[in-house]
Design a protein around this motif. Structure first.
Motif, PDB file in Angstrom:
ATOM      1  N   SER A 163     -27.693 -20.655   7.951  1.00  0.00           N
ATOM      2  CA  SER A 163     -28.211 -21.389   8.925  1.00  0.00           C
ATOM      3  C   SER A 163     -30.173 -20.891   8.802  1.00  0.00           C
ATOM      4  CB  SER A 163     -28.040 -22.019   9.932  1.00  0.00           C
ATOM      5  OG  SER A 163     -29.329 -22.187  10.927  1.00  0.00           O
ATOM      6  N   ARG A 164     -29.515 -19.215   9.302  1.00  0.00           N
ATOM      7  CA  ARG A 164     -30.351 -17.838   9.360  1.00  0.00           C
ATOM      8  C   ARG A 164     -31.707 -17.855   8.435  1.00  0.00           C
ATOM      9  NH1 ARG A 164     -27.112 -13.584  12.018  1.00  0.00           N
ATOM     10  NH2 ARG A 164     -28.847 -12.528  12.015  1.00  0.00           N
ATOM     11  N   VAL A 165     -30.756 -17.796   6.675  1.00  0.00           N
ATOM     12  CA  VAL A 165     -31.161 -17.640   5.788  1.00  0.00           C
ATOM     13  C   VAL A 165     -32.072 -18.213   5.727  1.00  0.00           C
ATOM     14  CG1 VAL A 165     -30.055 -14.948   5.372  1.00  0.00           C
ATOM     15  CG2 VAL A 165     -28.794 -17.350   4.363  1.00  0.00           C
ATOM     16  N   ASP A 166     -31.539 -19.695   6.185  1.00  0.00           N
ATOM     17  CA  ASP A 166     -31.840 -21.140   5.351  1.00  0.00           C
ATOM     18  C   ASP A 166     -31.962 -21.506   3.804  1.00  0.00           C
ATOM     19  OD1 ASP A 166     -33.628 -23.372   4.930  1.00  0.00           O
ATOM     20  OD2 ASP A 166     -35.272 -22.661   5.220  1.00  0.00           O
ATOM     21  N   ALA A 167     -30.711 -21.594   3.831  1.00  0.00           N
ATOM     22  CA  ALA A 167     -30.198 -22.040   2.430  1.00  0.00           C
ATOM     23  C   ALA A 167     -30.708 -22.856   1.437  1.00  0.00           C
ATOM     24  CB  ALA A 167     -29.025 -21.506   2.022  1.00  0.00           C
ATOM     25  N   ALA A 168     -30.803 -24.213   2.187  1.00  0.00           N
ATOM     26  CA  ALA A 168     -31.737 -25.251   2.021  1.00  0.00           C
ATOM     27  C   ALA A 168     -32.823 -25.141   1.517  1.00  0.00           C
ATOM     28  CB  ALA A 168     -31.249 -26.300   3.024  1.00  0.00           C
ATOM     29  N   GLY A 169     -33.733 -24.716   2.610  1.00  0.00           N
ATOM     30  CA  GLY A 169     -34.986 -24.532   1.693  1.00  0.00           C
ATOM     31  C   GLY A 169     -34.839 -23.185   0.951  1.00  0.00           C
ATOM     32  N   GLY A 170     -34.260 -22.352   1.194  1.00  0.00           N
ATOM     33  CA  GLY A 170     -34.803 -21.381  -0.088  1.00  0.00           C
ATOM     34  C   GLY A 170     -33.903 -21.768  -1.467  1.00  0.00           C
ATOM     35  N   VAL A 171     -33.353 -22.609  -1.222  1.00  0.00           N
ATOM     36  CA  VAL A 171     -32.903 -23.494  -3.034  1.00  0.00           C
ATOM     37  C   VAL A 171     -33.753 -23.998  -3.274  1.00  0.00           C
ATOM     38  CG1 VAL A 171     -31.112 -25.223  -4.283  1.00  0.00           C
ATOM     39  CG2 VAL A 171     -30.340 -22.807  -2.819  1.00  0.00           C
ATOM     40  N   THR A 172     -34.130 -24.483  -2.401  1.00  0.00           N
ATOM     41  CA  THR A 172     -35.209 -25.749  -2.618  1.00  0.00           C
ATOM     42  C   THR A 172     -37.031 -24.702  -3.334  1.00  0.00           C
ATOM     43  OG1 THR A 172     -35.830 -26.249  -0.518  1.00  0.00           O
ATOM     44  CG2 THR A 172     -34.315 -27.941  -1.563  1.00  0.00           C
ATOM     45  N   GLY A 173     -37.231 -23.949  -2.042  1.00  0.00           N
ATOM     46  CA  GLY A 173     -38.228 -23.494  -2.284  1.00  0.00           C
ATOM     47  C   GLY A 173     -38.705 -22.758  -3.848  1.00  0.00           C
ATOM     48  N   VAL A 174     -37.835 -21.924  -3.693  1.00  0.00           N
ATOM     49  CA  VAL A 174     -37.863 -21.530  -4.825  1.00  0.00           C
ATOM     50  C   VAL A 174     -37.999 -21.996  -6.082  1.00  0.00           C
ATOM     51  CG1 VAL A 174     -36.547 -19.320  -7.042  1.00  0.00           C
ATOM     52  CG2 VAL A 174     -36.612 -19.031  -4.213  1.00  0.00           C
ATOM     53  N   SER A 175     -36.698 -23.442  -6.260  1.00  0.00           N
ATOM     54  CA  SER A 175     -37.052 -24.557  -7.203  1.00  0.00           C
ATOM     55  C   SER A 175     -38.243 -24.834  -7.860  1.00  0.00           C
ATOM     56  CB  SER A 175     -35.860 -25.160  -7.038  1.00  0.00           C
ATOM     57  OG  SER A 175     -34.286 -24.704  -6.694  1.00  0.00           O
ATOM     58  N   ALA A 176     -38.668 -24.929  -6.624  1.00  0.00           N
ATOM     59  CA  ALA A 176     -40.358 -25.714  -6.870  1.00  0.00           C
ATOM     60  C   ALA A 176     -41.574 -24.988  -7.376  1.00  0.00           C
ATOM     61  CB  ALA A 176     -40.928 -26.715  -5.118  1.00  0.00           C
ATOM     62  N   LEU A 177     -41.246 -23.466  -7.028  1.00  0.00           N
ATOM     63  CA  LEU A 177     -42.003 -22.573  -7.780  1.00  0.00           C
ATOM     64  C   LEU A 177     -42.095 -22.548  -8.496  1.00  0.00           C
ATOM     65  CD1 LEU A 177     -42.701 -19.914  -4.246  1.00  0.00           C
ATOM     66  CD2 LEU A 177     -43.865 -21.840  -4.873  1.00  0.00           C
ATOM     67  N   VAL A 178     -40.337 -22.206  -9.251  1.00  0.00           N
ATOM     68  CA  VAL A 178     -40.412 -21.593 -10.582  1.00  0.00           C
ATOM     69  C   VAL A 178     -40.585 -23.085 -11.144  1.00  0.00           C
ATOM     70  CG1 VAL A 178     -38.654 -21.663 -12.273  1.00  0.00           C
ATOM     71  CG2 VAL A 178     -38.340 -20.021 -10.065  1.00  0.00           C
ATOM     72  N   VAL A 179     -40.355 -24.468 -10.658  1.00  0.00           N
ATOM     73  CA  VAL A 179     -40.500 -25.450 -11.856  1.00  0.00           C
ATOM     74  C   VAL A 179     -41.787 -25.998 -12.121  1.00  0.00           C
ATOM     75  CG1 VAL A 179     -40.077 -27.553 -12.462  1.00  0.00           C
ATOM     76  CG2 VAL A 179     -38.254 -25.930 -11.504  1.00  0.00           C
ATOM     77  N   PHE A 180     -43.061 -25.534 -11.204  1.00  0.00           N
ATOM     78  CA  PHE A 180     -44.369 -26.094 -10.868  1.00  0.00           C
ATOM     79  C   PHE A 180     -44.704 -24.862 -12.058  1.00  0.00           C
ATOM     80  CE2 PHE A 180     -48.275 -25.925  -9.728  1.00  0.00           C
ATOM     81  CZ  PHE A 180     -48.951 -27.228  -9.446  1.00  0.00           C
ATOM     82  N   ASN A 181     -44.845 -23.647 -11.498  1.00  0.00           N
ATOM     83  CA  ASN A 181     -45.072 -22.753 -13.080  1.00  0.00           C
ATOM     84  C   ASN A 181     -44.959 -22.745 -13.752  1.00  0.00           C
ATOM     85  OD1 ASN A 181     -45.715 -19.356 -13.226  1.00  0.00           O
ATOM     86  ND2 ASN A 181     -45.934 -19.380 -11.710  1.00  0.00           N
ATOM     87  N   PHE A 182     -43.788 -22.867 -14.022  1.00  0.00           N
ATOM     88  CA  PHE A 182     -43.256 -22.900 -15.548  1.00  0.00           C
ATOM     89  C   PHE A 182     -43.949 -24.175 -16.179  1.00  0.00           C
ATOM     90  CE2 PHE A 182     -40.265 -25.220 -19.300  1.00  0.00           C
ATOM     91  CZ  PHE A 182     -40.376 -24.116 -19.949  1.00  0.00           C
ATOM     92  N   ALA A 183     -43.837 -24.665 -16.094  1.00  0.00           N
ATOM     93  CA  ALA A 183     -45.021 -26.611 -16.445  1.00  0.00           C
ATOM     94  C   ALA A 183     -46.723 -26.131 -17.100  1.00  0.00           C
ATOM     95  CB  ALA A 183     -45.511 -27.846 -15.437  1.00  0.00           C
ATOM     96  N   TRP A 184     -46.982 -25.055 -16.116  1.00  0.00           N
ATOM     97  CA  TRP A 184     -48.481 -24.226 -16.268  1.00  0.00           C
ATOM     98  C   TRP A 184     -48.133 -23.310 -17.497  1.00  0.00           C
ATOM     99  CZ3 TRP A 184     -52.739 -27.136 -15.700  1.00  0.00           C
ATOM    100  CH2 TRP A 184     -52.875 -27.782 -14.397  1.00  0.00           C
ATOM    101  N   ASN A 185     -47.736 -22.598 -17.120  1.00  0.00           N
ATOM    102  CA  ASN A 185     -47.160 -21.494 -18.346  1.00  0.00           C
ATOM    103  C   ASN A 185     -46.738 -21.816 -19.253  1.00  0.00           C
ATOM    104  OD1 ASN A 185     -48.471 -18.386 -17.518  1.00  0.00           O
ATOM    105  ND2 ASN A 185     -47.413 -19.986 -15.480  1.00  0.00           N
ATOM    106  N   GLN A 186     -45.891 -22.872 -19.903  1.00  0.00           N
ATOM    107  CA  GLN A 186     -45.328 -23.541 -21.160  1.00  0.00           C
ATOM    108  C   GLN A 186     -46.445 -24.230 -21.753  1.00  0.00           C
ATOM    109  OE1 GLN A 186     -43.078 -22.220 -22.777  1.00  0.00           O
ATOM    110  NE2 GLN A 186     -42.584 -23.274 -23.896  1.00  0.00           N
ATOM    111  N   ALA A 187     -47.230 -24.854 -21.226  1.00  0.00           N
ATOM    112  CA  ALA A 187     -48.206 -26.094 -21.674  1.00  0.00           C
ATOM    113  C   ALA A 187     -49.153 -25.179 -22.485  1.00  0.00           C
ATOM    114  CB  ALA A 187     -49.098 -27.033 -20.143  1.00  0.00           C
ATOM    115  N   PRO A 188     -49.781 -24.170 -22.257  1.00  0.00           N
ATOM    116  CA  PRO A 188     -50.680 -23.690 -23.640  1.00  0.00           C
ATOM    117  C   PRO A 188     -50.423 -23.070 -24.811  1.00  0.00           C
ATOM    118  CG  PRO A 188     -51.703 -22.147 -21.434  1.00  0.00           C
ATOM    119  CD  PRO A 188     -49.643 -23.287 -21.314  1.00  0.00           C
ATOM    120  N   VAL A 189     -48.588 -23.353 -24.621  1.00  0.00           N
ATOM    121  CA  VAL A 189     -47.322 -23.042 -25.863  1.00  0.00           C
ATOM    122  C   VAL A 189     -47.287 -24.028 -27.024  1.00  0.00           C
ATOM    123  CG1 VAL A 189     -45.063 -21.850 -26.655  1.00  0.00           C
ATOM    124  CG2 VAL A 189     -46.890 -21.250 -24.919  1.00  0.00           C
TER     125      VAL A 189
END
Length: 531
Positions: A268-294
């Motif tokens: 609870s103190r490290v906010d595991a649920a927030g960490g998983v969803t936050g990191v996942s959202a940032l990675v997936v969103f960024n992957f889309a923009w950097n893979q699209a030019p390829v």
């Protein structure tokens, strides 16, 4: 009169009240519940002193030891930017070893730097919180060890292919993600607000351009005179040296414990649920923009991952509003902090575009070697140091909004000079001037943002303050490259018109820098209206 023991007044209530004070941890009567406001001022001063003692980390008492202490912590920023440069400077040499064309495979080459910046910017989100909860020193040392390990493997990837190399670059980025917020948190807990703190944060920012030049020069030398993997193996050795130095030089950094923490689990103190969803959202969103030019936006998985990233980010926001210890306490962020982060996002996303495409321009169109290009970039180290020292001196006299406006203007002006650069022009005309101006955007916005958020939050949340600034800086670099790559892909006529693609990317950067100027003007007006 003698000073009574603070526990006699109700330690739990006083501790909770003190945690809600401002970042300078000062205590006044209005900060306390009504039942304590009648206490003698001497008692209040004593409680404030105890609070500061519990939350602060003592820096060395002598100037030489303090210099070593600050230098070791600044090495986090130095090595982070060097890690970015060792893939940009020799990118075409690395690409050739993987049979990637420097023209047709430009979008693939951008992954060498984008993958690194992606994980640096993403995992910082949780790194600062882990340091706040478990102690900052352990994650600082572990960050260097991790960085060194994956630098070693990245060099070995020469025997495999670009996919493994990109993966190693992403894994490398997790090391700086843990280094940066915990280094800044240690500085935030060691120095009280004032001139000394401002200069230390400015010096931390000043190492960024110097680190980039250092990484560019050494990777260019090793790539041209020996073999490019040696740049990564040398990085491994340097990281292990800094890990040992951090272990020996940095004093213990115990986590701060509060009464409400004792009733919460570690998850609870490290906010595991927030960490998983936050990191996942940032990675997936960024992957889309950097893979699209390829592969192109028509490819189904590109826009599907973009939609998934947005959905997961919405889930992250909902989670953060309902957990006891949110990873990003939106209620703590004041309008000044939000506007400062918006400025940093726009400015640094443009900076990544300007640097990557200038490097490509000089090497592909001006036919320069990596070593000559690195030498031409060396001016940013000197200019960046001057900018950082100037920022440290003026922050106590000029409002943060004005500093941000100057920084965003530097991004816009420097970027415009590069975007209009003609092929074959002498270095001293626009490139030299642009590279002098751009670091003022970097080294004014970064320390100003760090100081602003550090003072806006308690000692308890110094890791969070550092995480937010560094997340925005590094994630913006990566996502900015994705935006620019998409524009380049659509205007370069399938790789036949290189200069059109570069200019399209540069103009994207100019637009982002211009957005930063608009946000900074809003910041200035907002501060003046509240006077």
């Amino acid at each position: 009169m003698s000073t009574p023991c603070p526990q006699a007044y109700g330690a739990r209530e006083l501790r909770t009240s003190l945690d809600m004070t401002t970042a300078d941890e000062s205590l006044t009567a209005r900060d306390l519940p009504s039942q304590y406001r009648h206490r003698d001022k001497e008692d209040m001063d004593e409680l404030s002193r105890i609070k500061r003692a519990e939350s602060s980390i003592p820096y060395p008492s002598t100037l030489p030891r303090e210099a070593i202490f600050v230098a070791v912590l600044c090495s986090a920023q130095l090595m982070t930017q060097a890690g970015l440069a060792i893939s940009i400077a020799p990118m075409h040499i690395i690409g050739q070893s993987f049979d990637i064309s420097p023209v047709a495979g430009g979008s693939q080459l951008s992954w060498f730097s984008a993958a690194y910046s992606l994980t640096v910017g993403t995992f910082i989100l949780i790194a600062g919180r882990l340091g706040d909860v478990l102690g900052h020193k352990i994650f600082f040392v572990a960050g260097f060890v991790w960085f060194g390990l994956w630098s070693l493997i990245a060099g070995i990837a020469v025997y495999s292919g670009p996919i493994l190399f990109d993966f190693c670059r992403a894994m490398q980025g997790i090391g700086p993600a843990f280094l940066l917020p915990n280094a800044l948190a240690i500085l935030g807990r060691s120095y009280e607000p004032g001139r000394r703190q401002e200069m230390v944060f400015s010096l931390f920012g000043a190492t960024a351009p110097g680190g980039f030049v250092l990484g560019a020069v050494f990777s260019s030398l090793l790539s041209e005179l020996a073999w490019w993997p040696w740049a990564y193996w040398s990085m491994c050795f340097a990281c292990l040296i800094f890990a040992i130095a951090g272990f020996l030089v940095i004093p213990p950094t115990p986590a701060l414990e509060y009464d409400d923490d004792k009733e919460s689990s570690i998850w609870s103190r490290v906010d595991a649920a927030g960490g998983v969803t936050g990191v996942s959202a940032l990675v997936v969103f960024n992957f889309a923009w950097n893979q699209a030019p390829v592969v192109g936006w028509p490819t189904p998985y590109t826009y599907i991952t973009l939609v998934v990233g947005i959905v997961v980010f919405v889930a992250f926001i909902l989670i953060e509003r309902h957990v006891a210890h949110p990873l990003i306490p939106f209620g703590v962020l004041q309008i000044d902090s939000v506007l400062a982060l918006a400025c940093i996002s726009a400015g640094w996303s443009s900076f990544g575009i300007f640097v990557l495409y200038l490097w490509n321009f000089l090497m592909l169109l001006n036919k320069q070697s990596p070593l000559l290009t690195s030498a031409q970039f060396s001016v940013v180290a000197v200019s960046g140091l001057c900018a950082a020292l100037t920022t440290g001196l003026i922050l106590s006299r000029i409002k943060a909004s004005t500093v941000m406006l100057i920084a965003m203007t530097a991004f816009a002006v420097g970027g415009t000079l590069l975007a209009t650069l003609p092929v074959g022009q002498t270095y001293w005309a626009q490139v030299f001037v642009g590279l002098i101006i751009l670091p003022w955007g970097m080294d004014m916005s970064f320390p100003a943002g760090c100081i602003l958020l550090s003072r806006a939050m308690t000692k308890r949340h110094q890791g969070l303050a550092a995480s937010l600034v560094n997340t925005v800086v590094n994630y913006s670099i990566s996502i900015g490259l994705g935006f620019a790559g998409t524009v380049e892909y659509n205007v370069n006529d399938g790789g036949k018109d290189i200069i059109a693609g570069f200019r399209g990317a540069w103009y994207t950067g100019v637009g982002l820098a211009g957005l930063g100027v608009v946000v900074a003007l809003t910041f200035v007006c907002s501060e003046r209206l509240r006077r």
